[in-house]
Motif scaffolding. Structure first.
Motif, PDB file in Angstrom:
ATOM      1  N   LEU A   1       0.847  -1.189   0.000  1.00  0.00           N
ATOM      2  CA  LEU A   1       0.000   0.000   0.000  1.00  0.00           C
ATOM      3  C   LEU A   1       0.879   1.234   0.000  1.00  0.00           C
ATOM      4  O   LEU A   1       2.035   1.203   0.434  1.00  0.00           O
ATOM      5  N   ALA A   2       0.316   2.325  -0.517  1.00  0.00           N
ATOM      6  CA  ALA A   2       1.002   3.607  -0.499  1.00  0.00           C
ATOM      7  C   ALA A   2       0.772   4.273   0.857  1.00  0.00           C
ATOM      8  O   ALA A   2      -0.325   4.216   1.411  1.00  0.00           O
ATOM      9  N   VAL A   3       1.822   4.873   1.392  1.00  0.00           N
ATOM     10  CA  VAL A   3       1.756   5.514   2.706  1.00  0.00           C
ATOM     11  C   VAL A   3       1.545   7.005   2.504  1.00  0.00           C
ATOM     12  O   VAL A   3       2.272   7.653   1.751  1.00  0.00           O
ATOM     13  N   HIS A   4       0.530   7.541   3.164  1.00  0.00           N
ATOM     14  CA  HIS A   4       0.237   8.974   3.127  1.00  0.00           C
ATOM     15  C   HIS A   4       0.472   9.533   4.524  1.00  0.00           C
ATOM     16  O   HIS A   4       0.097   8.914   5.528  1.00  0.00           O
ATOM     17  N   SER A   5       1.077  10.712   4.591  1.00  0.00           N
ATOM     18  CA  SER A   5       1.339  11.289   5.890  1.00  0.00           C
ATOM     19  C   SER A   5       1.560  12.790   5.754  1.00  0.00           C
ATOM     20  O   SER A   5       1.681  13.322   4.645  1.00  0.00           O
ATOM     21  N   ARG A   6       1.616  13.437   6.920  1.00  0.00           N
ATOM     22  CA  ARG A   6       1.984  14.841   7.004  1.00  0.00           C
ATOM     23  C   ARG A   6       3.269  14.956   7.800  1.00  0.00           C
ATOM     24  O   ARG A   6       3.437  14.275   8.813  1.00  0.00           O
ATOM     25  N   VAL A   7       4.170  15.788   7.322  1.00  0.00           N
ATOM     26  CA  VAL A   7       5.428  16.004   8.020  1.00  0.00           C
ATOM     27  C   VAL A   7       5.549  17.486   8.342  1.00  0.00           C
ATOM     28  O   VAL A   7       4.956  18.345   7.668  1.00  0.00           O
ATOM     29  N   VAL A   8       6.336  17.752   9.371  1.00  0.00           N
ATOM     30  CA  VAL A   8       6.531  19.129   9.829  1.00  0.00           C
ATOM     31  C   VAL A   8       7.960  19.542   9.521  1.00  0.00           C
ATOM     32  O   VAL A   8       8.918  18.849   9.893  1.00  0.00           O
TER      33      VAL A   8
ATOM     34  N   GLU B   1       3.517  11.370   0.175  1.00  0.00           N
ATOM     35  CA  GLU B   1       3.038  10.013  -0.046  1.00  0.00           C
ATOM     36  C   GLU B   1       4.132   9.218  -0.731  1.00  0.00           C
ATOM     37  O   GLU B   1       4.962   9.776  -1.454  1.00  0.00           O
ATOM     38  N   GLY B   2       4.177   7.924  -0.486  1.00  0.00           N
ATOM     39  CA  GLY B   2       5.213   7.090  -1.086  1.00  0.00           C
ATOM     40  C   GLY B   2       5.148   5.676  -0.573  1.00  0.00           C
ATOM     41  O   GLY B   2       4.096   5.198  -0.121  1.00  0.00           O
TER      42      GLY B   2
ATOM     43  N   ILE C   1      10.795   6.016  -0.150  1.00  0.00           N
ATOM     44  CA  ILE C   1      10.765   7.037  -1.202  1.00  0.00           C
ATOM     45  C   ILE C   1       9.422   7.748  -1.087  1.00  0.00           C
ATOM     46  O   ILE C   1       8.365   7.110  -1.209  1.00  0.00           O
ATOM     47  N   PHE C   2       9.479   9.041  -0.815  1.00  0.00           N
ATOM     48  CA  PHE C   2       8.275   9.841  -0.683  1.00  0.00           C
ATOM     49  C   PHE C   2       8.362  11.042  -1.611  1.00  0.00           C
ATOM     50  O   PHE C   2       9.461  11.521  -1.927  1.00  0.00           O
ATOM     51  N   ARG C   3       7.210  11.507  -2.028  1.00  0.00           N
ATOM     52  CA  ARG C   3       7.154  12.720  -2.847  1.00  0.00           C
ATOM     53  C   ARG C   3       6.267  13.746  -2.164  1.00  0.00           C
ATOM     54  O   ARG C   3       5.298  13.391  -1.488  1.00  0.00           O
ATOM     55  N   ASP C   4       6.610  15.001  -2.361  1.00  0.00           N
ATOM     56  CA  ASP C   4       5.851  16.101  -1.772  1.00  0.00           C
ATOM     57  C   ASP C   4       4.604  16.340  -2.622  1.00  0.00           C
ATOM     58  O   ASP C   4       4.690  16.662  -3.800  1.00  0.00           O
ATOM     59  N   VAL C   5       3.454  16.129  -2.001  1.00  0.00           N
ATOM     60  CA  VAL C   5       2.181  16.301  -2.722  1.00  0.00           C
ATOM     61  C   VAL C   5       1.371  17.441  -2.106  1.00  0.00           C
ATOM     62  O   VAL C   5       0.151  17.467  -2.246  1.00  0.00           O
ATOM     63  N   THR C   6       2.068  18.371  -1.431  1.00  0.00           N
ATOM     64  CA  THR C   6       1.361  19.477  -0.793  1.00  0.00           C
ATOM     65  C   THR C   6       0.600  20.299  -1.812  1.00  0.00           C
ATOM     66  O   THR C   6      -0.579  20.642  -1.607  1.00  0.00           O
TER      67      THR C   6
END
Length: 658
Positions: free
Chosen positions: A392-399, A409-410, A427-432
């Motif tokens: 599954l793809a992981v979605h999150s918020r980072v500060v 997400e990544g 591996i994550f990409r910025d989807v803001t």
């Protein structure tokens, strides 16, 4: 035995280009001349190193011939053939007094073994033969160096036996051994020089040349010492020099070392010196020399090729590592790896730039320190699901370091050691920007839906009474008539008209009339059942669709509406309505028939005193009136006695008033 054969070809690039144009005559002549001169020199070297009585210790032209065929374009092979034939005749006939048929027989034997060996090697190793793989080393030391010389030795032994009355098998063994030594010594040198020397010259370094010369000089002194004294059987002392050549100069260096060793060994052995000369017959001496050269050549050429393969592999690994490192550092995605405790082990430049931390700061932090606190439970749940094998793809918020919130997400890949997770790569990409865009689109969508709902409400709702308008009524009636016909359920329609509404407007004014319309609409809506559909039909007329309602129940429901209006709290004067009822007949499919029937019933209610309910079944056969207003002018209608319900005394006192 005199064996005059083979010569080194001109090492021009055109000789290996299978698609090149035909060379001009002058250039072909130069090739043939150089090839023939080299072959002739190699043949004379073989004669000079022969045993007494023209017994060849080893034959260099065989190696030159095989090496030349291996590196040359097949279309140049006839040129090499002609050059070797001429050089063979000059050496045997002019310099050593052999008959032309004997010299030609020698050439046929050598050409046969060289052509057969080169053709087989080129057939299985590819159009261009290079000693860059261990497989090619095996090819050159088995086919042209061992097997095909047996075929050439048969032809040569026949010529020697016929021309010189020699013993066949002894001649065959001598021919085969001398050719094997020549091919082992010189064929790899020709191939390696053609493949490597010219590239090395372009990047030549003086100290490398000095080192090579020192290597060859030291090897020559060692071989001269070892093979110059019969009491010093130290042939193994040549091995360090061979290893030096393999480590520093690869196949070319080893080939040069083999040639130097072979020439000096053959010279001393032919003169009766060295460990191979003491107490051995000439044939046995040749066998020992052949074994020594073959073992040395195979061993150290193999070492050189293996070292070259390793060097190429290492260079390729280094190049790939540089490429991957550059890709890793310049990816737009956030790439990082963590240990089993969640601490960062490595992060790329994009990750540092996006979150505002330096690499050193990252390496002192854990993933939990950069993830938004509200996301930690869901992030742990996602990671546990991944550990269980779910993709599954992981979605999150980072500060970020500045306190800004980024949406990422990544994917995360776990690293296992001994069956236990020992870290992860992510591996994550910025989807803001995408999330903000999606939120904005969602706001726009909600606003559009609200606007559409308002427009739909305006399009289907009467602005004065807030009931459904005539358009909505017609659509609903079509839908319900179709449903009633399909499922054979009863359906009735009510048309209501406010009594004396025009007189009310003329007396109390249009604002008061609007208030009456709103009040009637509210009463109808409050009195209606949940399944009833109430609409303003037009002017002071209203329509009500009664679902699952037959004729008898429709009249009852209609009277309930009439009473509700009559008993309403009206300010100016009492308000009443006249109601026409129609019920859908079996087989009817047209809504217009139902509307016309209800309209005719409404007309009957008006004609018979108002404030009453009249059903279309009491009307008999009535004409179809497309315009309901025309009923006020049509005098041809002949109506039966109506069914009057709830007539007031005032209405009965004025039966003729419209």
């Amino acid at each position: 035995m005199l064996l005059a054969r083979g010569c080194r070809p001109c090492l021009d690039a055109d000789t290996v280009d299978a698609n090149s144009e035909h060379l001009p005559f002058w250039k072909t002549a130069i090739y043939a001349g150089v090839f023939g001169v080299a072959y002739l020199a190699a043949a004379e070297l073989g004669h000079a190193l022969s045993f007494s009585g023209d017994f060849a210790t080893f034959w260099p032209p065989s190696g030159l011939f095989v090496g030349g065929l291996l590196i040359a374009d097949r279309r140049r092979w006839p040129v090499l053939c002609a050059a070797t034939l001429c050089a063979n005749l000059i050496s045997d006939v002019q310099f050593h007094g052999k008959a032309v048929p004997v010299s030609f027989g020698f050439w046929v034997a050598n050409a046969t073994e060289a052509f057969a060996g080169a053709a087989l090697v080129r057939r299985f190793s590819g159009p261009q033969f290079i000693l860059d793989r261990l497989r090619n080393v095996l090819w050159i030391y088995t086919v042209p160096a061992l097997l095909t010389p047996m075929l050439g030795a048969v032809i040569g032994a026949v010529v020697v036996a016929v021309a010189f009355d020699a013993e066949f098998w002894s001649s065959w063994l001598t021919w085969w051994i001398s050719d094997v030594v020549g091919i082992v010594a010189f064929a790899p040198l020709i191939v390696s020089v053609h493949a490597e020397l010219w590239d090395r010259i372009r990047i030549v370094r003086p100290m490398r040349i000095v080192e090579l010369l020192l290597l060859l000089a030291g090897l020559a002194l060692n071989v001269e010492f070892v093979f110059g004294h019969q009491s010093t059987p130290l042939v193994w002392t040549t091995m360090p020099f061979m290893l030096w050549a393999a480590l520093r100069f690869e196949v070319t260096g080893v080939s040069l070392a083999i040639v130097v060793t072979t020439v000096l060994m053959a010279k001393n052995t032919a003169q009766g010196r060295g460990p191979f000369a003491a107490g051995w017959s000439p044939v046995e001496q040749m066998l020992l020399a052949r074994a020594f050269i073959l073992v040395s050549g195979v061993s150290f050429v193999t070492v050189a090729v293996a070292l070259r393969e390793r060097r190429v592999a290492v260079a390729r690994i280094v190049e790939d590592e540089v490429t991957l490192r550059d890709l890793y550092e310049n990816m737009n995605e956030h790439v990082y790896s963590t240990g089993p405790d969640g601490r960062f082990l490595r992060v790329n430049r994009a990750c540092c730039t996006a979150l505002g931390y330096t690499e050193a700061e990252f390496l002192s932090m854990t993933v939990a320190q950069v993830v938004h606190p509200d996301e930690l439970p869901r992030l742990h749940s996602d990671l546990e699901r991944q550990l269980a094998g779910e993709k599954l793809a992981v979605h999150s918020r980072v500060v970020t370091k500045a306190g800004a919130i980024l949406y990422v997400e990544g994917t995360t890949e776990f690293i296992f050691k001994h069956g236990q997770p020992a870290g992860s790569r992510s591996i994550f990409r910025d989807v803001t920007a995408r999330k903000e865009h999606e939120a904005q689109l969602d706001r726009y969508r909600r606003r559009l839906e609200e606007a559409n709902a308002r427009w739909e409400l305006l399009a289907t709702t009467d602005g004065l009474t807030r009931l459904k308008n005539r358009r909505a009524f017609q659509a609903k009636l079509i839908e319900e008539v179709e449903r009633a016909r399909r499922y054979e359920t009863p359906l009735s329609l009510l048309l209501l008209d406010i009594d004396y509404f025009k007189r009310f407007n003329d007396t109390f004014g249009h604002p008061a009339g609007d208030g009456v319309l709103r009040g009637v609409g509210q009463l109808l809506q409050e009195t209606a059942r949940t399944t009833d559909f109430v609409a303003r039909y037009g002017g002071e007329e209203f329509a009500i669709i009664l679902l699952n309602t037959d004729e008898e129940n429709a009249i009852t429901v209609a009277d309930r509406f009439r009473v509700a209006v009559e008993q309403g709290d009206w300010r100016e004067r009492a308000i009443t309505v006249s109601i026409g009822v129609a019920t859908l007949q079996s087989g009817d499919r047209e809504c217009s028939k139902l509307i016309n029937a209800a309209d005719a019933a409404l007309y009957q209610s008006k004609e018979h005193g108002r404030n009453c309910v009249y059903h279309a079944s009491q009307c008999g056969e009535l004409p179809v009136v497309s315009d309901p207003q025309s009923r006020m002018r049509d005098s041809r209608w002949s109506l039966p006695s109506p069914l009057l319900i709830g007539l007031s005394a005032s209405d009965l006192a004025k039966p003729g008033e419209l």
